[in-house]
Design a protein around this motif. Structure first.
Motif, PDB file in Angstrom:
ATOM      1  N   PHE A  92       0.833  -1.196   0.000  1.00  0.00           N
ATOM      2  CA  PHE A  92       0.000   0.000   0.000  1.00  0.00           C
ATOM      3  C   PHE A  92       0.869   1.247   0.000  1.00  0.00           C
ATOM      4  O   PHE A  92       1.831   1.340   0.758  1.00  0.00           O
ATOM      5  CB  PHE A  92      -0.906   0.015   1.241  1.00  0.00           C
ATOM      6  N   ASP A  93       0.538   2.194  -0.852  1.00  0.00           N
ATOM      7  CA  ASP A  93       1.186   3.503  -0.899  1.00  0.00           C
ATOM      8  C   ASP A  93       0.091   4.538  -0.712  1.00  0.00           C
ATOM      9  O   ASP A  93      -0.755   4.731  -1.585  1.00  0.00           O
ATOM     10  CB  ASP A  93       1.895   3.700  -2.243  1.00  0.00           C
ATOM     11  N   ARG A  94       0.090   5.195   0.419  1.00  0.00           N
ATOM     12  CA  ARG A  94      -0.965   6.150   0.788  1.00  0.00           C
ATOM     13  C   ARG A  94      -1.189   7.210  -0.293  1.00  0.00           C
ATOM     14  O   ARG A  94      -2.310   7.634  -0.530  1.00  0.00           O
ATOM     15  CB  ARG A  94      -0.587   6.821   2.106  1.00  0.00           C
ATOM     16  N   HIS A  95      -0.138   7.627  -0.950  1.00  0.00           N
ATOM     17  CA  HIS A  95      -0.239   8.707  -1.925  1.00  0.00           C
ATOM     18  C   HIS A  95      -0.767   8.243  -3.292  1.00  0.00           C
ATOM     19  O   HIS A  95      -1.204   9.059  -4.080  1.00  0.00           O
ATOM     20  CB  HIS A  95       1.115   9.392  -2.101  1.00  0.00           C
ATOM     21  N   ARG A  96      -0.732   6.932  -3.534  1.00  0.00           N
ATOM     22  CA  ARG A  96      -1.166   6.428  -4.842  1.00  0.00           C
ATOM     23  C   ARG A  96      -2.417   5.555  -4.777  1.00  0.00           C
ATOM     24  O   ARG A  96      -3.166   5.495  -5.737  1.00  0.00           O
ATOM     25  CB  ARG A  96      -0.042   5.600  -5.477  1.00  0.00           C
ATOM     26  N   HIS A  97      -2.646   4.855  -3.683  1.00  0.00           N
ATOM     27  CA  HIS A  97      -3.632   3.789  -3.681  1.00  0.00           C
ATOM     28  C   HIS A  97      -4.949   4.068  -2.966  1.00  0.00           C
ATOM     29  O   HIS A  97      -5.900   3.302  -3.150  1.00  0.00           O
ATOM     30  CB  HIS A  97      -3.027   2.528  -3.064  1.00  0.00           C
ATOM     31  N   THR A  98      -5.047   5.094  -2.161  1.00  0.00           N
ATOM     32  CA  THR A  98      -6.246   5.294  -1.353  1.00  0.00           C
ATOM     33  C   THR A  98      -7.520   5.319  -2.185  1.00  0.00           C
ATOM     34  O   THR A  98      -8.511   4.700  -1.832  1.00  0.00           O
ATOM     35  CB  THR A  98      -6.122   6.581  -0.503  1.00  0.00           C
ATOM     36  N   GLU A  99      -7.522   6.007  -3.288  1.00  0.00           N
ATOM     37  CA  GLU A  99      -8.721   6.127  -4.124  1.00  0.00           C
ATOM     38  C   GLU A  99      -8.568   5.453  -5.485  1.00  0.00           C
ATOM     39  O   GLU A  99      -9.327   5.734  -6.407  1.00  0.00           O
ATOM     40  CB  GLU A  99      -9.069   7.613  -4.325  1.00  0.00           C
ATOM     41  N   ASP A 100      -7.617   4.552  -5.607  1.00  0.00           N
ATOM     42  CA  ASP A 100      -7.312   3.924  -6.885  1.00  0.00           C
ATOM     43  C   ASP A 100      -8.168   2.668  -7.093  1.00  0.00           C
ATOM     44  O   ASP A 100      -7.982   1.665  -6.403  1.00  0.00           O
ATOM     45  CB  ASP A 100      -5.828   3.557  -6.907  1.00  0.00           C
ATOM     46  N   PRO A 101      -9.117   2.694  -8.049  1.00  0.00           N
ATOM     47  CA  PRO A 101      -9.994   1.532  -8.283  1.00  0.00           C
ATOM     48  C   PRO A 101      -9.210   0.268  -8.671  1.00  0.00           C
ATOM     49  O   PRO A 101      -9.598  -0.836  -8.301  1.00  0.00           O
ATOM     50  CB  PRO A 101     -10.910   1.977  -9.424  1.00  0.00           C
ATOM     51  N   ALA A 102      -8.122   0.416  -9.407  1.00  0.00           N
ATOM     52  CA  ALA A 102      -7.325  -0.750  -9.798  1.00  0.00           C
ATOM     53  C   ALA A 102      -6.696  -1.411  -8.568  1.00  0.00           C
ATOM     54  O   ALA A 102      -6.637  -2.649  -8.474  1.00  0.00           O
ATOM     55  CB  ALA A 102      -6.249  -0.347 -10.801  1.00  0.00           C
ATOM     56  N   TYR A 103      -6.251  -0.597  -7.615  1.00  0.00           N
ATOM     57  CA  TYR A 103      -5.677  -1.152  -6.383  1.00  0.00           C
ATOM     58  C   TYR A 103      -6.763  -1.855  -5.570  1.00  0.00           C
ATOM     59  O   TYR A 103      -6.539  -2.933  -5.028  1.00  0.00           O
ATOM     60  CB  TYR A 103      -4.999  -0.054  -5.564  1.00  0.00           C
ATOM     61  N   HIS A 104      -7.948  -1.262  -5.501  1.00  0.00           N
ATOM     62  CA  HIS A 104      -9.065  -1.901  -4.783  1.00  0.00           C
ATOM     63  C   HIS A 104      -9.400  -3.244  -5.427  1.00  0.00           C
ATOM     64  O   HIS A 104      -9.688  -4.216  -4.728  1.00  0.00           O
ATOM     65  CB  HIS A 104     -10.289  -0.990  -4.764  1.00  0.00           C
ATOM     66  N   GLN A 105      -9.340  -3.323  -6.749  1.00  0.00           N
ATOM     67  CA  GLN A 105      -9.601  -4.588  -7.437  1.00  0.00           C
ATOM     68  C   GLN A 105      -8.518  -5.614  -7.106  1.00  0.00           C
ATOM     69  O   GLN A 105      -8.809  -6.788  -6.892  1.00  0.00           O
ATOM     70  CB  GLN A 105      -9.698  -4.371  -8.951  1.00  0.00           C
ATOM     71  N   GLU A 106      -7.273  -5.159  -7.053  1.00  0.00           N
ATOM     72  CA  GLU A 106      -6.165  -6.052  -6.695  1.00  0.00           C
ATOM     73  C   GLU A 106      -6.374  -6.601  -5.281  1.00  0.00           C
ATOM     74  O   GLU A 106      -6.207  -7.798  -5.037  1.00  0.00           O
ATOM     75  CB  GLU A 106      -4.832  -5.299  -6.793  1.00  0.00           C
ATOM     76  N   LEU A 107      -6.765  -5.720  -4.348  1.00  0.00           N
ATOM     77  CA  LEU A 107      -7.034  -6.165  -2.984  1.00  0.00           C
ATOM     78  C   LEU A 107      -8.222  -7.121  -2.937  1.00  0.00           C
ATOM     79  O   LEU A 107      -8.195  -8.123  -2.216  1.00  0.00           O
ATOM     80  CB  LEU A 107      -7.321  -4.973  -2.067  1.00  0.00           C
ATOM     81  N   SER A 108      -9.265  -6.818  -3.688  1.00  0.00           N
ATOM     82  CA  SER A 108     -10.438  -7.695  -3.735  1.00  0.00           C
ATOM     83  C   SER A 108     -10.034  -9.093  -4.172  1.00  0.00           C
ATOM     84  O   SER A 108     -10.422 -10.084  -3.547  1.00  0.00           O
ATOM     85  CB  SER A 108     -11.506  -7.152  -4.688  1.00  0.00           C
ATOM     86  N   SER A 109      -9.258  -9.189  -5.230  1.00  0.00           N
ATOM     87  CA  SER A 109      -8.811 -10.492  -5.723  1.00  0.00           C
ATOM     88  C   SER A 109      -7.974 -11.215  -4.676  1.00  0.00           C
ATOM     89  O   SER A 109      -8.142 -12.417  -4.446  1.00  0.00           O
ATOM     90  CB  SER A 109      -7.991 -10.321  -7.001  1.00  0.00           C
ATOM     91  N   TYR A 110      -7.088 -10.476  -4.006  1.00  0.00           N
ATOM     92  CA  TYR A 110      -6.226 -11.073  -2.989  1.00  0.00           C
ATOM     93  C   TYR A 110      -7.058 -11.618  -1.831  1.00  0.00           C
ATOM     94  O   TYR A 110      -6.944 -12.788  -1.464  1.00  0.00           O
ATOM     95  CB  TYR A 110      -5.200 -10.041  -2.496  1.00  0.00           C
ATOM     96  N   TYR A 111      -7.905 -10.784  -1.237  1.00  0.00           N
ATOM     97  CA  TYR A 111      -8.653 -11.200  -0.054  1.00  0.00           C
ATOM     98  C   TYR A 111      -9.772 -12.184  -0.370  1.00  0.00           C
ATOM     99  O   TYR A 111     -10.092 -13.046   0.455  1.00  0.00           O
ATOM    100  CB  TYR A 111      -9.192  -9.984   0.707  1.00  0.00           C
TER     101      TYR A 111
END
Length: 117
Positions: A92-111
């Motif tokens: 997680f990078d606070r400055h890049r990922h907080t509102e990033d839909p692609a990062y949320h999708q990556e987390l969704s797939s992981y969890y």
């Protein structure tokens, strides 16, 4: 488990507007840190957890749907994850990922991989 990882489970004890900042976060096998920030945004609710020295000060974004219980008296949030699952989560990078839909999708797939056992 709710249909979405990005919303609190009705059984978690979460109530809208409750302040969780500073609460300890407990995995199924021990403490993982403290809530640094949290969001209740529909479809994007999450906890930002500061893991402290446990994994060298790493911050992790944990979807609210993993929260199983909130104990307001003891100021603890319990998640249905192990310490290793949190430790191995996407960086997680606070400055890049907080509102990033692609990062949320990556987390969704992981969890979600841990929900399909």
């Amino acid at each position: 488990m709710s249909d979405s990882l990005w919303g609190y489970q009705p059984s978690s004890g979460h109530s809208t507007g409750a302040e969780l900042t500073g609460y300890a976060v407990e995995a199924t096998d021990g403490s993982i840190g403290k809530v640094d920030k949290h969001s209740e945004e529909a479809g994007s609710a999450h906890l930002l957890v500061d893991t402290g020295p446990w994994i060298f000060g790493k911050e992790v974004l944990i979807p609210a749907g993993t929260v199983t219980r909130i104990d307001h008296a003891d100021e603890k949030v319990y998640v249905d994850l192990t310490k290793d699952q949190v430790k191995d989560s996407p960086e997680f990078d606070r400055h890049r990922h907080t509102e990033d839909p692609a990062y949320h999708q990556e987390l969704s797939s992981y969890y979600m991989a841990f929900r399909l056992r």
